[in-house]
Write an enzyme that holds these catalytic residues in place. Structure first.
Site, PDB file in Angstrom:
ATOM      1  N   ASP A   1       0.821  -1.196   0.000  1.00 30.37           N
ATOM      2  CA  ASP A   1       0.000   0.000   0.000  1.00 30.37           C
ATOM      3  C   ASP A   1       0.866   1.262   0.000  1.00 30.37           C
ATOM      4  OD1 ASP A   1      -2.912   0.885   0.575  1.00 30.37           O
ATOM      5  OD2 ASP A   1      -1.681   2.060   1.951  1.00 30.37           O
TER       6      ASP A   1
ATOM      7  N   THR B   1      -3.031   5.359  -4.419  1.00 31.88           N
ATOM      8  CA  THR B   1      -1.951   6.133  -3.807  1.00 31.88           C
ATOM      9  C   THR B   1      -0.630   5.950  -4.558  1.00 31.88           C
ATOM     10  OG1 THR B   1      -1.614   4.305  -2.269  1.00 31.88           O
ATOM     11  CG2 THR B   1      -2.897   6.148  -1.489  1.00 31.88           C
ATOM     12  N   THR B   2      -0.360   4.725  -4.974  1.00 34.61           N
ATOM     13  CA  THR B   2       0.880   4.496  -5.711  1.00 34.61           C
ATOM     14  C   THR B   2       0.815   5.218  -7.052  1.00 34.61           C
ATOM     15  OG1 THR B   2       0.883   2.311  -4.699  1.00 34.61           O
ATOM     16  CG2 THR B   2       2.510   2.706  -6.412  1.00 34.61           C
TER      17      THR B   2
ATOM     18  N   ASP C   1      -9.515  -0.451   1.605  1.00 31.47           N
ATOM     19  CA  ASP C   1      -9.431   0.079   0.236  1.00 31.47           C
ATOM     20  C   ASP C   1     -10.653  -0.335  -0.574  1.00 31.47           C
ATOM     21  OD1 ASP C   1      -6.980   1.054   0.863  1.00 31.47           O
ATOM     22  OD2 ASP C   1      -5.849  -0.110  -0.615  1.00 31.47           O
TER      23      ASP C   1
END
Ligand code: ADP
Ligand code: MG
Length: 529
Positions: free
Chosen positions: A62, A95-96, A390
């Site tokens: 994550d 997010t990545t 998520d």
């Protein structure tokens, strides 16, 4: 007149970096942070093992968690971390993607700066590019309704692929979709809002991940306090107590001078009497379940058990609040406040066999649900919990916005091509900046290919080709390297994940590109007063 006098405007402990050096420093920081998370992107991305200074171990895929644990110090780098945090807070996934995108946008900006394109032109081009990008993504989005369980399942599934919990993904997707739909409120016909606080995730080590469950009610991570209490109560009337059911130190803090054994006896008699009165008040209220935020004295436990009451002690404050909401009751501070109105209601309360858990189900408020996760190790459970979080967030995004886009690098390839076309219509130096902005998106399909072990140039070229021929949903099958229709493959994501990533990555890059002077106050060294 100041002639000849040096003017001191900065304290001695301020470290100053200016011009190209300042820009370079921020570009390097952004690139380094992006590089740190890029290997985790996509279903075949790798995990990272992070060890904190206190020795705690986290294994995760994550982006937000990795960056949080890294505790970045560089000021520009911190802004990049904020992009990931905002992405996590606003949409819960991507997010990545957002972080990698900032790195790529900064890298493109670096190239432009080297060609002596002025930062304001870069910022201007990026702004225009971003507006165009949002328009394009919106046009690519597909509608999803509240009842489209299949698409919602796929959205949950996509958010969880690549985590070490792959084996239970389908089961968890079902639980998550049902949980989110259960708590969704229809505000206008066809419009839903979800309060993420209505869904509680409870984890407990033991059993396998396959034993995950959706409970329409609440779970408390404790058993009943006394063995002689019933293990199960139906038609539960729940007293929610914030007060201790024991004599605590604070209650006897006032000075009492005991000089004789008679006095001592009288004193403990008094204590016993007050506890007895408390217990009586609970019984009189009609409660058959007690959730107590503090401790329960042995004598009270015994007394309650005699009246067939199921009681749990030391319940966490957060659990008390959630219980009050779910059971339509009120947490009370005084025993006098216990009555029919403050008691909560549920169909059933009882213990889970082989687990230290109390489950209260069939609550008065159907909008409170708990996802109970089991797993053989805490590390695994933590990652499972993050994945469920998520997944719940993306299902919420999709239900609230009613729109999703197609993943696997398809959106980014489409953006690259179409924004380039748009750039050509603009002309001048700004065109260069818009083109650079367009090219930055290539990082997503390129990284997906790279993390899956395929030739990046081959795959990126193949993707571009089919998109140029009109296959707007074509993306990379990361398992066999084929370029396929990702809509058909079921790799779909909420629109909000992409729009938020594009917005926050671009805005942060624009902010950083325009910085040409950094003044950092060193906290360690004292400056002149
Ligand atoms: P993020 O933190 O950005 O969500 P992930 O590691 O979850 O990072 O990767 C998300 C990327 O992986 C998205 O571009 C998504 O479209 C892509 N992706 C997810 N599942 C698949 C799949 N089965 N095939 C191809 N790409 C996928
Ligand atoms: Mg993801």
């Amino acid at each position: 007149m100041l002639a000849g006098q040096p003017i001191i405007i900065l304290r001695e402990n301020v470290e100053r970096t200016r011009g190209f050096e300042a820009q370079r420093s921020n570009i390097m920081a952004a690139k380094a942070i992006a590089a740190a998370v890029r290997t985790t992107l996509g279903p075949r991305g790798m995990d990272k093992m992070l060890v904190s200074s206190s020795g705690d171990v986290v294994i995760t895929n994550d982006g937000a968690t990795i960056l949080h644990e890294m505790s970045v110090q560089h000021p520009g780098g911190k802004l990049v971390v904020e992009v990931a945090e905002a992405q996590d807070g606003e949409v819960g996934d991507g997010t990545t993607t957002a972080t990698v995108l900032v790195g790529s946008l900064m890298e493109e900006a670096e190239r432009l700066l080297a060609q002596e394109v002025h930062p304001t032109i870069i910022a201007n081009g990026y702004q225009l590019g971003m507006e165009k990008a949002l328009e394009i993504v919106d046009g690519l989005a597909i509608t999803v309704g509240f009842g489209d369980r299949d698409d919602l399942l796929k959205i949950a599934d996509t958010a969880m692929t690549g985590k070490s919990i792959e084996a239970v993904k389908d089961k968890i997707a079902g639980i998550v979709v049902d949980a989110v739909r259960q708590v969704a409120t229809e505000t206008n016909p066809g419009t839903y809002v979800v309060d993420e606080d209505d869904i509680k995730i409870e984890t407990q080590v033991g059993d396998s991940m396959h034993d995950a469950k959706l409970i329409r009610g609440i779970v408390i991570d404790k058993k009943r306090v006394f063995e002689q209490m019933p293990t199960k109560v139906t038609d539960a009337k729940v007293a929610l107590l914030a007060l201790p059911l024991e004599v605590t130190k604070t209650q006897v803090k006032s000075k009492i001078k005991i000089t004789s054994s008679d006095q001592m006896k009288a004193f403990s008699e008094q204590e016993r009497e007050s506890l007895r009165k408390l217990a009586d008040q609970i019984v009189a209220s009609g409660a058959n379940v007690v959730l107590c935020q503090k401790g329960i004295a042995d004598a009270v436990q015994y007394y309650l058990s005699k009246h067939g009451i199921y009681a749990v002690e030391d319940v966490k404050e957060g659990d008390m609040k959630f219980a009050a909401k779910a059971l339509c009751g009120t947490v009370v501070n005084k025993p006098e406040e216990l009555n029919a109105a403050t008691l909560g209601h549920a169909e059933e309360a009882g213990e889970v066999p082989d687990a230290d858990l109390t489950v209260i189900s069939g609550c008065d408020n159907p909008k409170a649900v708990t996802i109970l996760l089991r797993g053989t190790s805490q590390l695994l459970l933590d990652e499972l919990e993050r994945a469920v979080y998520d997944a719940a967030r993306v299902v919420q995004d999709a239900i609230e916005d009613g729109k999703f886009v197609v993943g696997g690098g398809s959106v980014e390839t489409e953006l690259q091509l179409r924004i380039r076309d748009y750039a050509a219509t603009v002309g001048g130096r700004v065109q260069l900046a818009i083109e650079a902005f367009a090219n930055a998106f290539e990082v997503i399909p390129r990284t997906l290919a790279e993390n899956s072990g395929f030739d990046t140039i081959d795959k990126v070229v193949a993707l571009r080709k089919v998109h140029a021929d009109g296959a707007k949903y074509a993306g990379l099958n990361v398992y066999n390297g084929e370029v396929v229709d990702m809509r058909e493959a079921g790799v779909i994501e909420p629109l909000r994940v992409k729009t938020q990533a594009i917005k926050s990555a671009t805005e942060t890059t624009m902010l950083l590109v325009r910085v040409d002077d950094m003044m950092v106050t060193q906290s360690g060294r004292p400056g002149p007063q």
